[in-house]
Write an enzyme that holds these catalytic residues in place. Structure first.
Site, PDB file in Angstrom:
ATOM      1  N   LYS A 111       0.816  -1.221   0.000  1.00 36.22           N
ATOM      2  CA  LYS A 111       0.000   0.000   0.000  1.00 36.22           C
ATOM      3  C   LYS A 111       0.847   1.268   0.000  1.00 36.22           C
ATOM      4  O   LYS A 111       0.464   2.266  -0.591  1.00 36.22           O
ATOM      5  CB  LYS A 111      -0.952   0.019   1.203  1.00 36.22           C
ATOM      6  CG  LYS A 111      -2.135  -0.909   1.046  1.00 36.22           C
ATOM      7  CD  LYS A 111      -3.298  -0.464   1.921  1.00 36.22           C
ATOM      8  CE  LYS A 111      -4.491  -1.390   1.780  1.00 36.22           C
ATOM      9  NZ  LYS A 111      -5.595  -1.060   2.701  1.00 36.22           N
ATOM     10  N   LYS A 194      -4.876  -9.538  -6.698  1.00 40.97           N
ATOM     11  CA  LYS A 194      -6.042  -9.780  -5.846  1.00 40.97           C
ATOM     12  C   LYS A 194      -7.228  -8.922  -6.307  1.00 40.97           C
ATOM     13  O   LYS A 194      -7.033  -7.779  -6.702  1.00 40.97           O
ATOM     14  CB  LYS A 194      -5.634  -9.372  -4.423  1.00 40.97           C
ATOM     15  CG  LYS A 194      -6.483  -9.893  -3.329  1.00 40.97           C
ATOM     16  CD  LYS A 194      -5.954  -9.408  -1.983  1.00 40.97           C
ATOM     17  CE  LYS A 194      -6.266  -7.946  -1.782  1.00 40.97           C
ATOM     18  NZ  LYS A 194      -6.114  -7.454  -0.417  1.00 40.97           N
ATOM     19  N   LYS A 197     -11.030  -3.572  -3.655  1.00 40.35           N
ATOM     20  CA  LYS A 197     -11.939  -2.428  -3.728  1.00 40.35           C
ATOM     21  C   LYS A 197     -11.305  -1.273  -4.477  1.00 40.35           C
ATOM     22  O   LYS A 197     -11.991  -0.441  -5.045  1.00 40.35           O
ATOM     23  CB  LYS A 197     -12.256  -1.938  -2.316  1.00 40.35           C
ATOM     24  CG  LYS A 197     -13.113  -2.864  -1.505  1.00 40.35           C
ATOM     25  CD  LYS A 197     -13.220  -2.270  -0.105  1.00 40.35           C
ATOM     26  CE  LYS A 197     -13.931  -3.183   0.848  1.00 40.35           C
ATOM     27  NZ  LYS A 197     -13.456  -2.986   2.221  1.00 40.35           N
TER      28      LYS A 197
HETATM   29  P1  AMP Z   1     -11.054  -5.365   3.104  1.00 40.77           P
HETATM   30  O1  AMP Z   1     -11.782  -5.190   1.803  1.00 40.77           O
HETATM   31  O2  AMP Z   1      -9.584  -5.209   2.952  1.00 40.77           O
HETATM   32  O3  AMP Z   1     -11.646  -4.571   4.231  1.00 40.77           O
HETATM   33  O4  AMP Z   1     -11.255  -6.895   3.502  1.00 40.77           O
HETATM   34  C1  AMP Z   1     -12.330  -7.375   4.261  1.00 40.77           C
HETATM   35  C2  AMP Z   1     -12.335  -8.875   4.295  1.00 40.77           C
HETATM   36  O5  AMP Z   1     -12.471  -9.415   2.979  1.00 40.77           O
HETATM   37  C3  AMP Z   1     -11.047  -9.487   4.864  1.00 40.77           C
HETATM   38  O6  AMP Z   1     -11.397 -10.636   5.614  1.00 40.77           O
HETATM   39  C4  AMP Z   1     -10.295  -9.865   3.633  1.00 40.77           C
HETATM   40  O7  AMP Z   1      -9.386 -10.922   3.850  1.00 40.77           O
HETATM   41  C5  AMP Z   1     -11.400 -10.283   2.697  1.00 40.77           C
HETATM   42  N1  AMP Z   1     -10.992 -10.091   1.299  1.00 40.77           N
HETATM   43  C6  AMP Z   1     -10.718  -8.908   0.691  1.00 40.77           C
HETATM   44  N2  AMP Z   1     -10.348  -9.108  -0.594  1.00 40.77           N
HETATM   45  C7  AMP Z   1     -10.376 -10.445  -0.793  1.00 40.77           C
HETATM   46  C8  AMP Z   1     -10.113 -11.277  -1.916  1.00 40.77           C
HETATM   47  N3  AMP Z   1      -9.744 -10.772  -3.090  1.00 40.77           N
HETATM   48  N4  AMP Z   1     -10.240 -12.619  -1.760  1.00 40.77           N
HETATM   49  C9  AMP Z   1     -10.625 -13.146  -0.573  1.00 40.77           C
HETATM   50  N5  AMP Z   1     -10.903 -12.418   0.524  1.00 40.77           N
HETATM   51  C10 AMP Z   1     -10.778 -11.079   0.424  1.00 40.77           C
END
Ligand code: AMP
Ligand code: TRP
Length: 334
Positions: A111, A194, A197
């Site tokens: 990041k 990956k 968002k």
């Molecule tokens: P975040 O969007 O970073 O707040 O992630 C929230 C949750 O979604 C966390 O448990 C992440 O590990 C999961 N997560 C985010 N992106 C992915 C992805 N591409 N594949 C699997 N899990 C994800």
């Protein structure tokens, strides 16, 4: 006692990775554990946020949890900043965390990028706040996607550091729970990246609010190779985009990867993509529709967050008070 804590940042565009890596597993676990699901708005502040958008995203993530099947009567759902114990404990824990541990965090490196000197202290310290989220409730299990494993392990190390420093078994060591056939959902445009968002390409992800036509279009455009689907997992694993799509199909259709592959081995991608689209529309379409319905009733969403924050405080404050006593901080009641 087994207690789950997990959370998602309210930074817009909830996607299939959030659903398959996290929320879907929460729904499956909610009746076997005491569950606390947070919308981690303080974490969102680690990168610049528009205030109105942050408020809207906090409510949208709340709606997503409920629409996907998290039961607010049974589970605690709240936004992080409403319970100030998180920030207070984070400071105490930051004083126990060696810089060397934080320097190992791969997400910070990604990041912060090349502008390392310009990255905020919050972005660097974020895993300590995450540790406070988890151990501040003495949570034992943390269901997350693969990308958060390192942060949960750090929370474990920090819990251990506290226990050693103050020579007692105070915090349980939390364990990551990473399961399902899509623990790391990759971008639809690039099988080595990956799904996230913040990806600027709309075609890279299926959002939880996408309608049927958008889902169908994105699946059709998903990057693949010209070969038909292989018949062994070993061959599939050599083709990242194909592997990703089969994993997504398996997770959405509640199959193992092997079962999913057996259905499509030797078939071409156009056939497979039609089926993938159908199952994605079925699962996400329902959730998206319910999210849109819930978001009209903003007062209802806010009431859930308020009630959740009260229930969360009732657990977190007594734990924080004990930590203050253990560490030698005088508090108002003294
Ligand atoms: P975040 O969007 O970073 O707040 O992630 C929230 C949750 O979604 C966390 O448990 C992440 O590990 C999961 N997560 C985010 N992106 C992915 C992805 N591409 N594949 C699997 N899990 C994800
Ligand atoms: N850092 C997590 C993410 O970006 C979100 C998060 C914050 C979290 N605190 C948490 C996840 C505590 C699990 C437990 O995905």
């Amino acid at each position: 006692m087994n207690r789950i804590f997990s959370g998602i940042q309210p930074t817009g565009n909830l996607h299939l990775g959030n659903y398959l890596g996290a929320i879907r597993n929460w729904v499956a676990l909610q009746h076997d554990y005491e569950c606390i699901f947070c919308i981690v708005d303080l974490h969102a502040l680690t990168v610049p946020q528009d205030p109105a958008e942050l408020r809207a995203a906090t409510r949208e993530v709340t709606a997503a949890y409920i629409a996907a099947g998290v039961d607010p009567e049974h589970c605690i759902i709240f936004n992080q900043s409403m319970v100030t114990a998180h920030s207070e404990l984070a400071w105490i824990l930051s004083c126990l965390t060696p810089l060397g541990w934080l320097n190992r965090m791969t997400q910070f490196k990604e990041k912060a990028g090349k502008q390392r000197e310009m990255a905020g202290l919050g972005l660097y310290a974020y895993p300590v706040l995450m540790a406070a989220d988890i151990i501040g409730y003495k949570a034992t299990h943390v269901p997350v996607g693969e990308d958060q494993k390192q942060h949960v392990e750090l929370a474990r190390d920090i819990a251990g550091a506290f226990n050693r420093r103050y020579e007692r078994d105070f915090f349980p060591l939390p364990e990551p729970q990473i399961f399902g056939e899509a623990t790391r959902v990759m971008s639809l445009r690039d099988g080595t990246k990956k799904m996230s968002k913040s990806d600027t390409s709309d075609y890279s992800r299926l959002n939880m609010t996408d309608d049927a036509d958008t889902i169908a279009l994105k699946v059709r455009r998903a990057k693949t190779d010209p070969e038909p689907l292989p018949d062994t997992i070993a061959a599939l694993e050599k083709r990242p985009e194909a592997d990703n799509l089969v994993g997504i199909y398996a997770a959405l259709a509640d199959l193992t990867r092997e079962q999913a592959l057996a259905r499509f081995a030797g078939k071409n991608f156009s056939t497979f993509k039609e089926e993938l689209s159908a199952v994605a529309v079925e699962v996400l379409g329902k959730i998206g529709g319910e999210m849109r319905r819930l978001m009209v009733e903003m007062d209802h969403i806010d009431a859930i967050l308020h009630q959740g924050a009260e229930r969360a405080s009732a657990i977190a404050i007594p734990i924080l008070r004990e930590v203050q006593d253990i560490t030698g901080l005088l508090r108002p009641e003294h």
